[in-house]
Design a protein around this motif. Structure first.
Motif, PDB file in Angstrom:
ATOM      1  N   ALA A   1       0.819  -1.209   0.000  1.00  0.00           N
ATOM      2  CA  ALA A   1       0.000   0.000   0.000  1.00  0.00           C
ATOM      3  C   ALA A   1       0.857   1.264   0.000  1.00  0.00           C
ATOM      4  CB  ALA A   1      -0.940   0.004   1.211  1.00  0.00           C
ATOM      5  N   LYS A   2       2.009   1.221   0.632  1.00  0.00           N
ATOM      6  CA  LYS A   2       2.903   2.379   0.704  1.00  0.00           C
ATOM      7  C   LYS A   2       3.924   2.384  -0.437  1.00  0.00           C
ATOM      8  CE  LYS A   2       3.138   5.100   3.321  1.00  0.00           C
ATOM      9  NZ  LYS A   2       2.646   6.442   3.060  1.00  0.00           N
ATOM     10  N   HIS A   3       3.847   1.414  -1.335  1.00  0.00           N
ATOM     11  CA  HIS A   3       4.743   1.309  -2.491  1.00  0.00           C
ATOM     12  C   HIS A   3       6.210   1.254  -2.074  1.00  0.00           C
ATOM     13  CE1 HIS A   3       1.213   2.018  -4.931  1.00  0.00           C
ATOM     14  NE2 HIS A   3       0.964   3.098  -4.203  1.00  0.00           N
ATOM     15  N   ILE A   4       6.472   0.467  -1.060  1.00  0.00           N
ATOM     16  CA  ILE A   4       7.847   0.267  -0.597  1.00  0.00           C
ATOM     17  C   ILE A   4       8.413  -0.929  -1.358  1.00  0.00           C
ATOM     18  CG2 ILE A   4       9.322  -0.295   1.373  1.00  0.00           C
ATOM     19  CD1 ILE A   4       7.088   0.955   3.163  1.00  0.00           C
ATOM     20  N   ASP A   5       9.413  -0.674  -2.181  1.00  0.00           N
ATOM     21  CA  ASP A   5      10.010  -1.734  -2.980  1.00  0.00           C
ATOM     22  C   ASP A   5      10.966  -2.579  -2.150  1.00  0.00           C
ATOM     23  OD1 ASP A   5       8.729  -0.969  -5.340  1.00  0.00           O
ATOM     24  OD2 ASP A   5      10.309   0.464  -5.848  1.00  0.00           O
ATOM     25  N   ILE A   6      11.061  -3.821  -2.537  1.00  0.00           N
ATOM     26  CA  ILE A   6      12.057  -4.711  -1.950  1.00  0.00           C
ATOM     27  C   ILE A   6      12.752  -5.442  -3.085  1.00  0.00           C
ATOM     28  CG2 ILE A   6      10.808  -5.048   0.205  1.00  0.00           C
ATOM     29  CD1 ILE A   6      10.069  -7.862  -0.896  1.00  0.00           C
ATOM     30  N   LYS A   7      13.944  -5.897  -2.819  1.00  0.00           N
ATOM     31  CA  LYS A   7      14.652  -6.749  -3.764  1.00  0.00           C
ATOM     32  C   LYS A   7      14.613  -8.155  -3.207  1.00  0.00           C
ATOM     33  CE  LYS A   7      17.855  -3.385  -5.633  1.00  0.00           C
ATOM     34  NZ  LYS A   7      19.247  -3.068  -5.929  1.00  0.00           N
ATOM     35  N   SER A   8      14.287  -9.086  -4.045  1.00  0.00           N
ATOM     36  CA  SER A   8      14.303 -10.478  -3.597  1.00  0.00           C
ATOM     37  C   SER A   8      15.065 -11.308  -4.617  1.00  0.00           C
ATOM     38  CB  SER A   8      12.882 -11.007  -3.409  1.00  0.00           C
ATOM     39  OG  SER A   8      12.198 -11.008  -4.643  1.00  0.00           O
TER      40      SER A   8
END
Length: 186
Positions: free
Chosen positions: A103-110
């Protein structure tokens, strides 16, 4: 709870490919122990019990958030059951598939390391001797750490290639037992 919280005073780590062995001993360091092996549900229930004494902490679980509104003064969450929660701080610690993070558009790398974690409970012929045991293999570490429910029953955790882990998960008890024996780790 005391039977499910176990101190360990030694840790033995060795390399299956060579002769490297290291042993950590709490007594040699003047300590009572190196740490504790505690079941996850004991940690969780203890935390819930502890923060239930604080008036400024509300524990709400489960809670399915469906809407988030943010102003310069506060954050408001709406749940699917109509509950409204207002706070000045929001921490997105709601799991790997975090609704809040999305919802907060926080990207992560996986990354796909092509490994899978395996957890199994094993029964051993000898007690764990208050020792955490870990052997390093090319496929990853294999701990037999003595997270005990009883003197000769412990939880093992290790990681392995996903293809092998899937085979292990569907293996018969006899096949799984053969793997759990230390000599099978060679």
């Amino acid at each position: 709870h005391s039977k499910r919280i176990n101190p360990y005073t030694k840790m033995r780590v060795w390399d299956a490919e060579g002769s490297g062995v290291i042993v950590f001993d709490a007594h040699e360091m003047g300590e009572a122990n190196l740490g504790y092996m505690i079941e996850d549900n004991i940690i969780r229930s203890s935390l819930i019990e502890k923060y239930s004494h604080y008036e400024n902490i509300d524990y709400v679980c489960p809670l399915n958030i469906v809407e988030l509104k943010e102003t310069s003064e506060s954050i408001t969450l709406m749940s699917d059951d109509g509950r409204i929660i207002e706070a000045s701080l929001l921490i997105a610690a709601d799991g790997a598939d975090s609704w809040l993070r999305t919802a907060k558009h926080i990207d992560i790398k996986s990354y796909d390391y092509q490994h899978t974690a395996i957890v199994a409970t094993v029964h051993t012929s000898l007690p764990h001797q208050n020792t955490a045991w870990q052997r390093f293999l090319p496929s990853g570490p294999r701990p037999l750490d003595g997270e005990c429910f009883a003197a000769r029953r412990r939880r093992c955790r290790w990681r392995s290639h996903t293809r092998w882990a899937s085979s292990f998960a569907s293996a018969s008890t006899a096949s799984a037992t053969r793997f759990a024996r230390p000599h099978a780790w060679d």
